[in-house]
Design an enzyme around this catalytic site. Structure first.
Site, PDB file in Angstrom:
ATOM      1  CE  LYS A   1     -42.716  -3.908  13.650  1.00  0.00           C
ATOM      2  NZ  LYS A   1     -43.135  -2.669  12.935  1.00  0.00           N
TER       3      LYS A   1
ATOM      4  CE  LYS B   1     -43.197  -1.226   6.081  1.00  0.00           C
ATOM      5  NZ  LYS B   1     -43.908  -1.396   7.362  1.00  0.00           N
TER       6      LYS B   1
END
Length: 326
Positions: free
Chosen positions: A245, A149
């Site tokens: 997702k 990230k």
């Protein structure tokens, strides 16, 4: 007569999970259950504020379905009653679980899919100071695939430090919409030299039209820009990879359609997750069969997973037992 119920659960995260938009220390999940006599189908979702979702709003949306489920609403009907998103996901995968139990078969058999095998998931390193990310990478250097990230001017230094700490791992960089086009153009060559195999969602989904003319040395992945099959037209020419997702697609039903459509249109596939328990990862594991990237490390980020959970060996994730889901 099927009866739908919903509850919330809070699962502590190991440490802090931090991305460019913020951080959290618990996974707040919503669990839907559909009961038919002694049979119970379960599904878990994670409401996501980026998409305008709250735990309370998702619970309310599911509660409004209670009389419709009692009146005979099924999984196919659900697709037109709720929009794609977390609420529909929890109910959709609960229906799949119940259908499997009713039939005495596994979900993949009902879906006409081959029996699943183990997959290797990415392991996510939270956004943080360079030295912290390097230390986390050193502990995870055995993982074949690391997802970093990122979200700022120090990102090249972050990735370089991770690369030194984990020289053998493949690297994905996820900006969560935090970069500008100028930063992408400036960062991409250095990231390519560092062996990064994908840059995920570099720009804000509402401002990614500039990617239509962009050609860089590292493939781009769409996360916030890709929700369901209808999103593929938007992604065409901007992204090489789409991240599926179930909390975005609104369940397994649409996720399988999205995977097939994306592959037919030439996209590579990543199957991802929000931070949740094995109950949320189980249906995603099925979608992750045979795709290029799998990122269903939610249980690895929790201080404790639900029991029974998925069987994990490092970052190898095995198919769910029927006692968990499907």
């Amino acid at each position: 007569m099927a009866k739908l119920s919903v509850r919330t659960e809070s699962w502590p995260i190991r440490g802090v999970f931090r991305i460019s938009r913020g951080s959290k220390t618990t996974a707040e999940v919503v669990v839907a259950e559909i009961r038919d006599g002694d049979l119970v189908g379960r599904g878990e979702c994670v409401p996501y504020r980026r998409y305008g979702e709250t735990v309370e709003g998702v619970v309310s949306a599911i509660e409004q379905l209670v009389p419709q489920v009692e009146a005979g609403l099924d999984r196919q009907g659900l697709q037109t009653v709720l929009p794609a998103g977390a609420a529909r996901n929890a109910v959709d995968v609960a229906f799949w679980d119940l259908e499997a139990k009713r039939a005495g078969r596994r979900v993949w058999e009902l879906a006409g899919l081959p029996a699943p095998g183990p997959v290797t998931t990415a392991f996510t390193l939270s956004l943080g100071p360079i030295e912290e990310m390097a230390a986390a990478a050193a502990k995870a250097a055995h993982c074949p695939l690391l997802k970093l990230k990122v979200g700022g001017e120090e990102d090249i230094e972050r990735v370089a430090a991770v690369r030194r700490a984990a020289p053998a791992s493949r690297l994905i960089v996820d900006a969560n919409e935090a970069w500008t086009l100028e930063q992408l153009q400036r960062f991409a060559p250095a990231l390519h030299e560092l062996g990064v195999v994908m840059i995920e969602q570099p720009l804000h989904a509402d401002r990614d039209e500039v990617l239509l003319g962009y050609r860089g040395p590292v493939r781009l992945g769409a996360d916030e820009s890709c929700h369901d099959t209808a999103s593929l037209a938007h992604c065409k020419g901007r992204y090489d990879i789409v991240n599926i997702k179930l909390d975005k697609t609104g369940g397994l039903t649409e996720a399988l359609k999205l995977r097939a459509a994306a592959q037919a249109q030439g996209f590579s596939i990543m199957v991802g997750c929000m931070v949740g328990t094995s109950l949320a990862m189980a249906p995603a594991h099925l979608v992750g069969q045979g795709v290029e990237f799998v990122d269903i490390d939610g249980p690895l980020l929790l201080a404790e997973d639900r029991k029974p959970g998925l069987r994990l060996d490092g970052t190898t994730v095995y198919p769910p037992d029927a006692a968990l889901w499907g």
